[in-house]
Design an enzyme around this catalytic site. Structure first.
Site, PDB file in Angstrom:
ATOM      1  N   ARG A 149       0.798  -1.231   0.000  1.00 51.29           N
ATOM      2  CA  ARG A 149       0.000   0.000   0.000  1.00 51.29           C
ATOM      3  C   ARG A 149       0.827   1.275   0.000  1.00 51.29           C
ATOM      4  NH1 ARG A 149      -3.336  -1.356   5.271  1.00 51.29           N
ATOM      5  NH2 ARG A 149      -1.179  -1.825   5.780  1.00 51.29           N
ATOM      6  N   LYS A 188       1.508 -20.025   3.758  1.00 54.97           N
ATOM      7  CA  LYS A 188       0.581 -20.614   4.722  1.00 54.97           C
ATOM      8  C   LYS A 188       0.065 -19.505   5.635  1.00 54.97           C
ATOM      9  CE  LYS A 188       3.167 -21.418   8.787  1.00 54.97           C
ATOM     10  NZ  LYS A 188       3.801 -22.136   9.792  1.00 54.97           N
ATOM     11  N   ASP A 192       5.192 -24.802   1.559  1.00 52.79           N
ATOM     12  CA  ASP A 192       5.507 -25.232   2.907  1.00 52.79           C
ATOM     13  C   ASP A 192       7.018 -25.194   2.952  1.00 52.79           C
ATOM     14  OD1 ASP A 192       6.271 -26.652   5.156  1.00 52.79           O
ATOM     15  OD2 ASP A 192       4.412 -27.779   5.171  1.00 52.79           O
ATOM     16  N   HIS A 193       7.575 -24.154   3.576  1.00 50.16           N
ATOM     17  CA  HIS A 193       9.015 -23.947   3.392  1.00 50.16           C
ATOM     18  C   HIS A 193       9.852 -25.098   3.950  1.00 50.16           C
ATOM     19  CE1 HIS A 193       8.594 -22.073   7.395  1.00 50.16           C
ATOM     20  NE2 HIS A 193       9.824 -22.477   7.572  1.00 50.16           N
ATOM     21  N   LYS A 196      13.819 -27.305   2.620  1.00 52.55           N
ATOM     22  CA  LYS A 196      15.039 -27.450   3.427  1.00 52.55           C
ATOM     23  C   LYS A 196      15.906 -28.568   2.865  1.00 52.55           C
ATOM     24  CE  LYS A 196      13.248 -25.753   7.817  1.00 52.55           C
ATOM     25  NZ  LYS A 196      14.223 -24.774   8.249  1.00 52.55           N
ATOM     26  N   GLU A 205      10.875 -25.068  19.159  1.00 50.18           N
ATOM     27  CA  GLU A 205      11.372 -23.694  19.092  1.00 50.18           C
ATOM     28  C   GLU A 205      11.653 -23.200  20.510  1.00 50.18           C
ATOM     29  OE1 GLU A 205       9.019 -21.083  16.235  1.00 50.18           O
ATOM     30  OE2 GLU A 205       7.635 -22.729  16.594  1.00 50.18           O
ATOM     31  N   ASP A 232      -0.754 -24.144  13.076  1.00 50.75           N
ATOM     32  CA  ASP A 232       0.430 -23.438  12.600  1.00 50.75           C
ATOM     33  C   ASP A 232       1.550 -24.395  12.185  1.00 50.75           C
ATOM     34  OD1 ASP A 232       1.722 -20.889  12.153  1.00 50.75           O
ATOM     35  OD2 ASP A 232       3.037 -21.362  13.852  1.00 50.75           O
ATOM     36  N   HIS A 248       3.698 -28.448   8.359  1.00 56.11           N
ATOM     37  CA  HIS A 248       5.096 -28.915   8.421  1.00 56.11           C
ATOM     38  C   HIS A 248       5.243 -30.357   8.926  1.00 56.11           C
ATOM     39  CE1 HIS A 248       5.819 -24.800   7.652  1.00 56.11           C
ATOM     40  NE2 HIS A 248       5.798 -24.374   8.896  1.00 56.11           N
ATOM     41  N   LYS A 273       6.443 -24.107  21.276  1.00 56.87           N
ATOM     42  CA  LYS A 273       7.212 -22.884  21.477  1.00 56.87           C
ATOM     43  C   LYS A 273       7.792 -22.900  22.886  1.00 56.87           C
ATOM     44  CE  LYS A 273       5.033 -19.890  18.159  1.00 56.87           C
ATOM     45  NZ  LYS A 273       6.263 -19.801  17.355  1.00 56.87           N
TER      46      LYS A 273
END
Ligand code: NAP
Length: 488
Positions: free
Chosen positions: A51, A148, A177-178, A182, A216, A235, A240, A339
């Site tokens: 924007r 995603k 899906d990163h 990998k 994580e 998530d 993943h 997490k």
């Protein structure tokens, strides 16, 4: 340019969300590295869209800073070439304004690859695709990439797919899906299908169970608003972890062709034993982090961080997953993700069965079953736990030793980010590492009942102290079966 790196044909890459966090941290640095390796054709352009009212030069300056903040040792020449191929277009999706600016920039380049990358909030996926269609911007060589999450349940994912599918054909749609980009994840396919060693053992006769951990240390950070409406199951698990499970469990595909691989992954998703209420209660654990210590410092709990004292959102999931087919009957796949866990670690552990019979005396020591450990992060590599004789004189003593291959040490090459590979594949039109519509919807079909049962369950997620491995119920989930989570 390294010998095996082929230059891309000319293209226009249009990044919606060009000023966003993903563009800043991942997309621009990834593209810069492709520039550095000489992979971008002179006639390739990057068109950033958002924007803000910015001139080309103002955006280039922003992009330069983004790259500089993520890349060590910039090359001035490459950076100059990179800057020259960047254009900026101001466009507001909500207000449906600015499309004529994009039309103008793209005009006359209908014959080359046109790649739209939607790095924006998922609520814009539908409106952007529709507008791209209405403005006649879809050419023969057009593709679209979406980030995603694709929907927040099966129904909404279906709706998103329908809207995108009304503008683009499936072969033009690249669902990222990163994790699939990998290095180690692709190495999983190389390990399985480029070696004769593993495949004969890759089944319930020889494998006791599989563990998939994606841990994580960070909390929700700046994503609190999004995260509190999503949670770890949506998530991480729906995409993943299930994708990793598919790559471990799938049958050998006919070839590396996109649909061969995706057909096999889909079969695995369809063979997942559905999660009825009883299974959800027995085989899943949801947790939420409390205050504790992480990365050496004191940290607050999830509820305070998101400012929602009644939040039932899970920041941790553990699950025992069963696959109902010949290869995997009776072999549980234990998954966990969360997490604020004890360390940042993603790995797949293939735990082989115990020896059927030992010929060694008791004094030789315990014989540990073999393990194949595929580490995705932090240090990508593959480790095989083997039993050997303890060297030296004396009797036969057995010892467990790892055959350890750290990719960084073995290959001394820069660790290529997943986005570099995925962007290039997308521009080339290679969908092997992207999710097909039926895969995404099959994954939701398995996840939906868990979401539903949790939503009806009045009991809140189990608390766990930040900096630990999650709630004790997660340990109980695997120990109940006489097994333990792999920790080293
Ligand atoms: P973000 O930082 O919030 O960026 C959103 C982008 O959208 C900005 O460039 C913003 O630019 C633009 N935008 C917002 N409203 C707009 C409108 N009405 N019209 C046109 N542009 C608009 O988001 P992000 O973190 O980069 O995430 C982008 C996508 O990637 C999301 O789907 C996210 O789920 C996914 N993703 C992100 C990460 C990550 O690490 N960030 C990881 C995995 C997936 P202006 O404000 O200048 O308009």
């Amino acid at each position: 340019m390294p010998v095996r790196m082929k230059q891309l044909e000319p293209f226009d890459l249009i990044v919606f969300g060009g000023t966003g966090d993903l563009a800043h941290r991942k997309l621009l640095p990834a593209l810069y590295y492709r520039e550095l390796d000489g992979q971008l054709h002179d006639n390739a352009r990057i068109i950033a869209v958002s924007r803000r009212d910015l001139s080309d030069d103002e955006y280039r300056e922003w992009a330069r800073k983004s790259v500089a903040s993520q890349v060590n040792g910039l090359c001035d020449l490459a950076m100059q070439r990179f800057m020259e191929r960047i254009t900026y277009v101001s466009l507001n999706v909500d207000e449906n304004t600015g499309w004529e600016n994009l039309e103008q920039v793209l005009a006359g380049r209908e014959d080359i690859t046109r790649a739209f990358y939607l790095s924006v909030s998922p609520k814009f996926f539908g409106p952007i695709c529709s507008a791209i269609g209405e403005h006649g911007l879809v050419t023969e060589e057009t593709r679209v990439t979406i980030e995603k999450p694709i929907g927040h349940d099966g129904e909404s994912a279906h709706a998103v797919n329908e809207t995108i599918g009304s503008v683009f054909k499936e072969h033009q749609i690249f669902r990222i899906d990163h994790y699939l980009g990998k290095e180690t994840v692709q190495n999983l396919m190389a390990l399985r299908f480029a070696n004769v060693l593993f495949e004969p053992l890759w089944n319930s006769a020889h494998i006791d169970h599989v563990q998939i951990t994606v841990a994580e240390t960070l909390g929700v950070e700046s994503r609190a608003g999004y995260y509190d409406t999503a949670g770890a199951l949506r998530d991480m698990v729906q995409n993943h972890l299930l994708q990793l499970l598919c790559l471990v469990a799938m049958e050998p595909p006919e070839s590396m062709e996109a649909d061969s691989v995706r057909d096999e992954k889909l079969k695995v998703l369809k063979a997942l034993v559905p999660m009825d209420e009883d299974r959800v209660n027995r085989n899943t654990v949801r947790g939420q982090y409390r205050a504790g210590a992480s990365a050496g410092g004191a940290v607050g709990g999830y509820l305070e961080e998101v400012g929602n004292p009644h939040s039932m959102t899970e920041t941790f999931v553990a699950a025992k997953v069963e696959i109902a087919n010949w290869r995997w009957a009776g072999v549980p796949f234990y998954m966990r993700t969360g997490k604020r866990l004890a360390s940042r670690l993603s790995e797949i552990v293939i735990q082989f069965k115990d020896l059927p019979h030992s010929i060694f005396l008791e004094e030789a020591g315990q014989i540990a079953a073999n393990q194949l450990i595929i580490r995705l992060q932090p240090d990508e590599g593959v480790k095989m736990q083997l039993m050997i004789k303890d060297p030296g004189p004396g009797g036969m003593r057995l010892r467990k030793v790892p055959l350890d291959m750290s990719f960084a040490e073995a290959f001394k090459v820069r660790n290529v980010d997943a986005y570099e590979r995925l962007i290039i594949d997308m521009i080339r039109g290679n969908q092997t590492l992207f999710m097909r519509r039926d895969e995404v919807e099959a994954a939701w079909k398995w996840v939906d009942p868990i979401l539903e049962h949790w939503a009806n369950d009045k009991e809140p997620p189990k608390g766990y102290t930040s900096g630990t491995w999650g709630p004790s119920a997660s340990i109980a989930l695997i120990e109940r079966d006489g097994r333990t989570w792999h920790e080293e």
